[in-house]
Design a protein around this motif. Structure first.
Motif, PDB file in Angstrom:
ATOM      1  N   LYS A 154      36.810  50.356  33.673  1.00  0.00           N
ATOM      2  CA  LYS A 154      38.407  50.209  33.807  1.00  0.00           C
ATOM      3  C   LYS A 154      38.912  49.257  34.867  1.00  0.00           C
ATOM      4  O   LYS A 154      39.871  48.745  34.802  1.00  0.00           O
ATOM      5  CB  LYS A 154      38.927  51.756  33.896  1.00  0.00           C
ATOM      6  N   SER A 155      38.147  49.460  36.009  1.00  0.00           N
ATOM      7  CA  SER A 155      38.361  48.584  37.247  1.00  0.00           C
ATOM      8  C   SER A 155      38.275  47.179  36.795  1.00  0.00           C
ATOM      9  O   SER A 155      38.918  46.255  36.995  1.00  0.00           O
ATOM     10  CB  SER A 155      37.617  48.793  38.138  1.00  0.00           C
ATOM     11  N   GLN A 156      37.005  46.899  35.968  1.00  0.00           N
ATOM     12  CA  GLN A 156      36.956  45.359  35.725  1.00  0.00           C
ATOM     13  C   GLN A 156      37.841  44.782  34.527  1.00  0.00           C
ATOM     14  O   GLN A 156      38.621  44.050  34.634  1.00  0.00           O
ATOM     15  CB  GLN A 156      35.688  45.346  34.911  1.00  0.00           C
ATOM     16  N   GLU A 157      38.414  45.950  33.958  1.00  0.00           N
ATOM     17  CA  GLU A 157      39.533  45.400  32.866  1.00  0.00           C
ATOM     18  C   GLU A 157      40.934  45.196  34.042  1.00  0.00           C
ATOM     19  O   GLU A 157      41.422  44.019  33.431  1.00  0.00           O
ATOM     20  CB  GLU A 157      39.934  46.643  31.828  1.00  0.00           C
ATOM     21  N   VAL A 158      40.947  46.095  34.613  1.00  0.00           N
ATOM     22  CA  VAL A 158      42.494  45.914  35.514  1.00  0.00           C
ATOM     23  C   VAL A 158      42.331  44.480  36.213  1.00  0.00           C
ATOM     24  O   VAL A 158      43.091  43.854  36.402  1.00  0.00           O
ATOM     25  CB  VAL A 158      42.368  46.974  36.538  1.00  0.00           C
ATOM     26  N   ALA A 159      40.984  44.502  36.850  1.00  0.00           N
ATOM     27  CA  ALA A 159      40.610  43.148  37.622  1.00  0.00           C
ATOM     28  C   ALA A 159      41.093  42.008  36.723  1.00  0.00           C
ATOM     29  O   ALA A 159      41.486  40.766  37.027  1.00  0.00           O
ATOM     30  CB  ALA A 159      39.343  43.095  38.178  1.00  0.00           C
ATOM     31  N   LYS A 160      40.478  41.905  35.533  1.00  0.00           N
ATOM     32  CA  LYS A 160      40.616  40.778  34.518  1.00  0.00           C
ATOM     33  C   LYS A 160      42.010  40.571  34.232  1.00  0.00           C
ATOM     34  O   LYS A 160      42.607  39.403  34.477  1.00  0.00           O
ATOM     35  CB  LYS A 160      39.795  41.305  33.159  1.00  0.00           C
ATOM     36  N   LYS A 161      42.638  41.707  34.048  1.00  0.00           N
ATOM     37  CA  LYS A 161      44.161  41.728  33.923  1.00  0.00           C
ATOM     38  C   LYS A 161      44.865  41.082  35.120  1.00  0.00           C
ATOM     39  O   LYS A 161      45.987  40.286  35.050  1.00  0.00           O
ATOM     40  CB  LYS A 161      44.777  42.860  33.452  1.00  0.00           C
ATOM     41  N   THR A 162      44.529  41.565  36.281  1.00  0.00           N
ATOM     42  CA  THR A 162      45.066  41.009  37.491  1.00  0.00           C
ATOM     43  C   THR A 162      44.800  39.491  37.768  1.00  0.00           C
ATOM     44  O   THR A 162      45.881  38.819  38.187  1.00  0.00           O
ATOM     45  CB  THR A 162      44.608  41.789  38.827  1.00  0.00           C
ATOM     46  N   GLN A 164      44.220  37.301  35.444  1.00  0.00           N
ATOM     47  CA  GLN A 164      45.071  36.529  34.529  1.00  0.00           C
ATOM     48  C   GLN A 164      46.506  36.437  35.031  1.00  0.00           C
ATOM     49  O   GLN A 164      47.075  35.481  34.875  1.00  0.00           O
ATOM     50  CB  GLN A 164      45.101  37.335  33.080  1.00  0.00           C
ATOM     51  N   GLN A 165      46.865  37.855  35.680  1.00  0.00           N
ATOM     52  CA  GLN A 165      48.353  37.676  36.213  1.00  0.00           C
ATOM     53  C   GLN A 165      48.385  36.516  37.455  1.00  0.00           C
ATOM     54  O   GLN A 165      49.209  35.747  37.528  1.00  0.00           O
ATOM     55  CB  GLN A 165      48.711  39.112  36.563  1.00  0.00           C
ATOM     56  N   LEU A 166      47.474  36.840  38.178  1.00  0.00           N
ATOM     57  CA  LEU A 166      47.422  35.874  39.544  1.00  0.00           C
ATOM     58  C   LEU A 166      47.341  34.454  38.849  1.00  0.00           C
ATOM     59  O   LEU A 166      47.962  33.670  39.408  1.00  0.00           O
ATOM     60  CB  LEU A 166      46.071  36.180  40.151  1.00  0.00           C
ATOM     61  N   GLN A 167      46.489  34.077  37.939  1.00  0.00           N
ATOM     62  CA  GLN A 167      46.488  32.813  37.483  1.00  0.00           C
ATOM     63  C   GLN A 167      47.914  32.122  36.879  1.00  0.00           C
ATOM     64  O   GLN A 167      48.315  31.108  37.282  1.00  0.00           O
ATOM     65  CB  GLN A 167      45.309  32.893  36.270  1.00  0.00           C
ATOM     66  N   GLY A 168      48.616  33.232  36.220  1.00  0.00           N
ATOM     67  CA  GLY A 168      50.049  32.869  35.838  1.00  0.00           C
ATOM     68  C   GLY A 168      50.847  32.675  36.901  1.00  0.00           C
ATOM     69  O   GLY A 168      51.763  31.706  36.989  1.00  0.00           O
ATOM     70  N   ARG A 174      52.651  26.671  41.362  1.00  0.00           N
ATOM     71  CA  ARG A 174      52.724  25.211  41.428  1.00  0.00           C
ATOM     72  C   ARG A 174      54.177  24.374  40.664  1.00  0.00           C
ATOM     73  O   ARG A 174      54.447  23.436  41.259  1.00  0.00           O
ATOM     74  CB  ARG A 174      51.525  24.817  40.378  1.00  0.00           C
ATOM     75  N   VAL A 175      54.428  25.130  39.535  1.00  0.00           N
ATOM     76  CA  VAL A 175      55.834  24.617  38.972  1.00  0.00           C
ATOM     77  C   VAL A 175      56.836  24.645  40.009  1.00  0.00           C
ATOM     78  O   VAL A 175      57.893  23.902  40.220  1.00  0.00           O
ATOM     79  CB  VAL A 175      55.847  25.439  37.889  1.00  0.00           C
TER      80      VAL A 175
END
Length: 341
Positions: A154-162, A164-168, A174-175
């Motif tokens: 679950k932590s890995q899933e949350v980290a993955k989502k985080t 993705q959010q961080l990349q967004g 940058r914009v």
């Protein structure tokens, strides 16, 4: 009684005295035993009996020899039987003793085996208990490991989502940075156009945005600094929106290589006469609406700029910064008494 009868029988049958035995003959074992049993009288009777036997042997030689041989064989047989019985008795006693010894050894061995079996059973029971506890701990560890793996997943899933959010957010940043650069360039263009419209600053003054700033070389207290600025038909610097104190510090103080680190600006803590409350007012009479950590409930009353931040201070003497609009039209002289409300 029997002894007397035997003697009478001897007298009636033979009628003569028994012959004497030769002196060289020795009594055999049977005679000695018989003499020991029956006493001296028994010996005479035995002698008479032997004489009768001798007479009978004379009358029937073959029959006497056979009877004598049978008597000797009987004695030997009895002796062999007695010896055999004694041997069997000794053997039986020996076997009984040996049986008792072997039985004792077997009993002790049985007790030792029983004690050893009991110790082994107790040790086996203890080992089984330890094994059961170990199995329980192993099962608990497996469950905890399974829970940990699930939590890690679950932590890995949350980290993955985080991530993705961080990349967004990075993309949005940058914009935003590109938009900020565009706005800054547009602002610089507008500032250049404004400079052409309002003119330039007097000699010794520094242009920032559409204002001219003058920085003193001598130190004074806040009121004397404000008075000197008024003599120059200006006022102490007002650093409110759209100007940021940090940006002003970098553009005016740092870029001009000014060594002093503290300057008076046009902000003062004063009391409102109608509300009996203290507020911070700029030199033009407007209220302070910035975010600097200034305390309006306690002294000191005067504000300076220090390393790009606003700070309160007492009646000390510092250099000061005056400002005026970048135009040829003079500003009206501000009245210090107009700052009291």
């Amino acid at each position: 009684m029997s002894q007397g009868n035997d003697v009478t029988y001897a007298d009636l049958s033979f009628g003569k005295s028994p012959p004497k035995k030769p002196l060289q003959e020795e009594p055999n074992e049977g005679e000695l035993a018989y003499e020991n049993v029956w006493g001296p009288g028994a010996k005479e009777v035995e002698e008479e009996r032997e004489e009768e036997e001798e007479e009978e042997e004379e009358e029937a030689p073959g029959r006497g020899k056979a009877a004598k041989g049978w008597k000797g064989w009987t004695k030997r047989t009895a002796l062999v039987a007695v010896a055999t019985g004694l041997f069997l008795l000794a053997t039986t006693v020996g076997l009984g003793v040996r049986y008792w010894q072997v039985s004792g050894q077997l009993h002790r061995a049985s007790q030792s085996h029983a004690a050893h079996s009991a110790a082994l059973a107790q040790r086996s029971s203890a080992q089984e208990e330890i094994l059961d506890r170990t199995k329980g701990q192993l099962q608990q560890t497996k469950e905890e490991l399974s829970s940990t793996r699930e939590a890690l997943r679950k932590s890995q899933e949350v980290a993955k989502k985080t991530q993705q959010q961080l990349q967004g957010l990075e993309e949005e940043l940058r914009v935003a940075n590109r938009s900020l650069e565009d706005l800054k360039q547009e602002n610089d263009e507008k500032e250049a156009l404004l400079r052409q419209q309002v003119g330039s600053c007097p000699s010794g003054w520094k242009l920032f945005r559409w204002k001219c700033f003058w920085i003193s070389t001598e130190a004074k207290d806040w009121w004397r600094s404000q008075g000197d600025c008024q003599k120059k038909r200006s006022q102490l610097a007002i650093l409110k929106k759209p100007w940021d104190t940090r940006e002003f510090w970098d553009e005016v103080i740092v870029k001009n290589s000014l060594q002093n680190s503290e300057y008076w600006v046009g902000l003062i803590r004063t009391r409102l006469q109608q509300k009996h409350a203290y507020v911070f007012l700029w030199a033009d009479g407007s209220h302070y609406e910035g975010t600097e950590p200034l305390n309006k409930n306690y002294s000191p009353d005067y504000v300076k700029i220090r390393h790009g931040n606003l700070a309160q201070d007492w009646w000390h003497e510092y250099r000061y910064i005056c400002e005026m609009a970048a135009s040829s039209i003079a500003l009206p002289e501000p009245n210090r008494h107009n700052m009291q409300y």
